[in-house]
Each structure stands twice: as C-alpha cells, then as structure tokens.
Design a protein around this motif. Structure first.
Motif, PDB file in Angstrom:
ATOM      1  N   ARG A  47       0.792  -1.159   0.463  1.00 15.77           N
ATOM      2  CA  ARG A  47       0.046   0.000  -0.124  1.00 15.77           C
ATOM      3  C   ARG A  47       0.887   1.059  -0.092  1.00 15.77           C
ATOM      4  NH1 ARG A  47      -5.379  -1.451   1.002  1.00 15.77           N
ATOM      5  NH2 ARG A  47      -5.811  -3.327   1.904  1.00 15.77           N
ATOM      6  N   ALA A  48       2.113   1.163  -0.369  1.00 18.25           N
ATOM      7  CA  ALA A  48       2.593   2.334  -0.027  1.00 18.25           C
ATOM      8  C   ALA A  48       2.804   3.341  -1.099  1.00 18.25           C
ATOM      9  CB  ALA A  48       4.568   1.952   0.301  1.00 18.25           C
ATOM     10  N   PRO A  49       2.069   2.615  -2.235  1.00 21.81           N
ATOM     11  CA  PRO A  49       2.589   3.564  -3.515  1.00 21.81           C
ATOM     12  C   PRO A  49       1.505   4.305  -3.917  1.00 21.81           C
ATOM     13  CG  PRO A  49       3.154   1.442  -4.093  1.00 21.81           C
ATOM     14  CD  PRO A  49       2.944   1.516  -3.012  1.00 21.81           C
ATOM     15  N   ARG A  98      -0.607   5.336   0.059  1.00 25.95           N
ATOM     16  CA  ARG A  98      -0.397   6.229   0.408  1.00 25.95           C
ATOM     17  C   ARG A  98       0.650   7.379   0.450  1.00 25.95           C
ATOM     18  NH1 ARG A  98       0.903   1.953   3.927  1.00 25.95           N
ATOM     19  NH2 ARG A  98       2.568   1.479   3.402  1.00 25.95           N
ATOM     20  N   ARG A  99       1.747   7.117  -0.846  1.00 23.11           N
ATOM     21  CA  ARG A  99       2.792   8.231  -1.312  1.00 23.11           C
ATOM     22  C   ARG A  99       1.113   8.847  -2.175  1.00 23.11           C
ATOM     23  NH1 ARG A  99       6.421   4.218  -1.521  1.00 23.11           N
ATOM     24  NH2 ARG A  99       5.426   4.029  -4.132  1.00 23.11           N
ATOM     25  N   ARG A 100       0.735   8.733  -3.045  1.00 21.51           N
ATOM     26  CA  ARG A 100      -0.511   8.925  -3.962  1.00 21.51           C
ATOM     27  C   ARG A 100      -1.078  10.313  -3.301  1.00 21.51           C
ATOM     28  NH1 ARG A 100      -3.771   6.302  -8.615  1.00 21.51           N
ATOM     29  NH2 ARG A 100      -5.165   8.480  -9.628  1.00 21.51           N
ATOM     30  N   ARG A 101      -1.415   9.242  -1.782  1.00 19.22           N
ATOM     31  CA  ARG A 101      -2.580  10.719  -1.630  1.00 19.22           C
ATOM     32  C   ARG A 101      -1.484  11.051  -0.370  1.00 19.22           C
ATOM     33  NH1 ARG A 101      -6.205   5.519   2.177  1.00 19.22           N
ATOM     34  NH2 ARG A 101      -7.372   4.606  -0.079  1.00 19.22           N
ATOM     35  N   ARG A 102      -0.623  11.171   0.088  1.00 22.33           N
ATOM     36  CA  ARG A 102       0.327  12.455   0.277  1.00 22.33           C
ATOM     37  C   ARG A 102       0.688  13.411  -0.785  1.00 22.33           C
ATOM     38  NH1 ARG A 102       3.071   8.235   2.985  1.00 22.33           N
ATOM     39  NH2 ARG A 102       4.730   7.954   1.672  1.00 22.33           N
ATOM     40  N   ARG A 103       0.176  13.057  -1.889  1.00 18.11           N
ATOM     41  CA  ARG A 103       1.046  14.171  -3.345  1.00 18.11           C
ATOM     42  C   ARG A 103      -0.290  15.047  -3.472  1.00 18.11           C
ATOM     43  NH1 ARG A 103       4.006  10.358  -5.402  1.00 18.11           N
ATOM     44  NH2 ARG A 103       2.392   9.290  -6.333  1.00 18.11           N
ATOM     45  N   ALA A 104      -1.425  14.041  -3.219  1.00 23.35           N
ATOM     46  CA  ALA A 104      -3.188  14.655  -3.126  1.00 23.35           C
ATOM     47  C   ALA A 104      -3.232  16.133  -2.403  1.00 23.35           C
ATOM     48  CB  ALA A 104      -4.058  13.580  -4.076  1.00 23.35           C
ATOM     49  N   ALA A 105      -2.827  15.618  -1.166  1.00 26.30           N
ATOM     50  CA  ALA A 105      -3.475  16.326  -0.137  1.00 26.30           C
ATOM     51  C   ALA A 105      -2.226  17.179   0.246  1.00 26.30           C
ATOM     52  CB  ALA A 105      -2.945  15.164   1.514  1.00 26.30           C
TER      53      ALA A 105
END
Length: 282
Positions: free
Chosen positions: A10-12, A14-21
C-alpha cells in the motif's frame, strides 16, 4: 491446497494520497494568499469613516457604511474614468483577438524556418518595462494627434497583450484536430471557410478564456495609461493620480473599485477558464 497471496503493498497508494493532500494544501494556501487582501480591502471599503480611524484596527470593522464607496463614486472624474477603463478593456480584447487569433492559427498550422525563435522574440515586448514602451509611444501619439484618448490606451494595451494572445491562441488551435479541418475541405470548403466554420467555433471556448487574461491585463495596467493620458484617464490611472491627496477611505474604496469589475468579469467567464488550452467542457 490453498495458496497464500502476497501482502498488498500500500506504499504507492499512501504516497499518492500524500501528494494529493500536499497539492490541496498548496492550492488552499495560494488561494488564501490572493483572497485575504481582497477581503480586507472589501471590508475597509464598506466600513464607516470612523471605523477606519480605529486603532488597533479589528479584523472585522465595528461599523459598516456605504458612505466611503459613495464618496468615491461621487468624486470628480471617477465615473468617466470607469467608462474609459471598460471601453479600453473591451476594445483591447476585440483588437487582440482580431489580430492575435489569426496569427495564432498561422503558428499552429504552418511550419517555417525560425518559428520557435519568432515565438520567443514576441515575448520581448513583455520583457521590457512598461515605461520603456510608454514614453516613445507617448511621443508618437503626440505627433499623430491621438495622445490622451481611449484609442491611444487601447493601442498600448493591445501591444502588451498581443504576445500572450498569439501564443495562447496558437496552443488552442494546436489542440483542434487537423482531421476535422481536412474533412471540411473534402466536403467543398476552402481553407478559409474550413477555418471560419469549423476550427474557430471549436476553439471559441479557449479564445474566450484568452480574452479573460487580456481584459484583466488591460484593466489592471496603470503606468502606461498614466503616462499617455491626462484628461481621459482610465480608472487605475485616475486612482493613482489621486492617492497623494485622497483620504484613507478614498484609497480603500478605489482599491475595491479596481478589484470588483475584474472579479465580476472572471466570474461570468469562469466556465471557459478550464478551456484555456483548447479542452472541452462536458
């Protein structure tokens, strides 16, 4: 015999969600950076003169009144300057599109030597300080008898807006498929008729978005208009000329009057903003 699936990485996600946030937070901060001064100027413009003299000033004024805006509107030269600004803005949009849109179409459809260098060369007009352009233009306007007119300010603003209008129009026409234009020619249209009946209607939303940029540029331009006008000033030039002697309430009302028409124009044309590069709303 059961097989055990490997654990899901699930790391990719989570990274995508962090970038979107992070993008959302950046957009909010930039919006607040631009919005907060407008809100403060608007609150000051509808405040009573007594509330403007309070110290320390509260974030929300203690008294609201229309006297500040009314005094600004009734000030000498405000209404004519407002009319001049609207005329100059509309004329600049029309003239820029009449000249810039065909030029952008030519850049999008034609291939010629030095095309990239030509596009960069066009931006040199925006690289020069406005005073460098306005002083020789003022001399030329004096010699030709068009100094201190709406027409002279329109020419100046069109000169400033033309490079961006041409380049934005070129990017819009590039996004219009050439197959559609060729199909129109197959069915009997000439090159000009295909461009007029097919290409330009498809590019109209993007051209409307380009007109927003041109109008706001014309409305906010102040130094050039102050140099080449005396009795027929635009509203920004009129406010600039009056700042030295005007009271504080006039300054806030003038700032609000400069912001409001541009915001209204953008609000009316907002549906075309996402079409700046020729995309289509659905």
């Amino acid at each position: 015999m059961s097989t055990t699936l490997p654990p899901i990485d699930r790391a990719p996600l989570r990274r995508r969600r962090r970038r979107a946030a992070a993008v959302q937070v950046a957009c909010i901060l930039i919006s607040l950076f631009m919005l907060v001064p407008m809100v403060l100027i608007g609150l000051a413009a509808v405040s009573s003169p007594q509330a403007l003299l309070e110290f320390p000033k509260p974030l929300i004024p203690s008294g609201f009144s229309g006297d500040t805006l009314l005094a600004f509107i009734q000030a000498t030269g405000t209404i004519p300057a407002l009319g001049n600004s609207l005329l100059v803005g509309v004329y600049t949009v029309v003239l820029s599109l009449l000249v810039g849109a065909p030029a952008g179409y030519a850049l999008a459809r034609q291939v010629f030597r030095g095309k990239d260098a030509y596009q960069v060369f066009m931006l040199l007009a925006r690289a020069l300080p406005i005073v460098v352009l306005s002083v020789p233009l003022a001399t030329m306007f004096l010699n030709t008898g068009v100094y201190d007119t709406v027409f002279s300010v329109t020419l100046l603003h069109t000169t400033l807006a033309m490079p961006t209008t041409v380049l934005i129009s070129a990017s819009i026409f590039v996004s219009v498929p050439t197959d559609v234009e060729e199909a129109a020619q197959v069915f009997g249209c000439s090159r000009f008729e295909a461009a007029r009946r097919v290409v330009f209607p498809m590019a109209l939303p993007g051209l409307a978005a380009s007109s927003i940029f041109t109008f706001v540029l014309s409305w906010n331009e102040i130094l050039g208009a102050a140099v080449i006008t005396l009795g027929h000033r635009t509203l920004p030039a009129q406010v600039l000329a009056s700042l030295g002697e005007a009271p504080q309430a006039y300054r806030f009302a003038g700032g609000f009057a400069l912001i409001l028409p541009a915001l209204v124009f953008i609000f009316v044309m907002r549906r075309y903003l996402v079409n700046m590069w020729g995309t289509t709303l659905r």
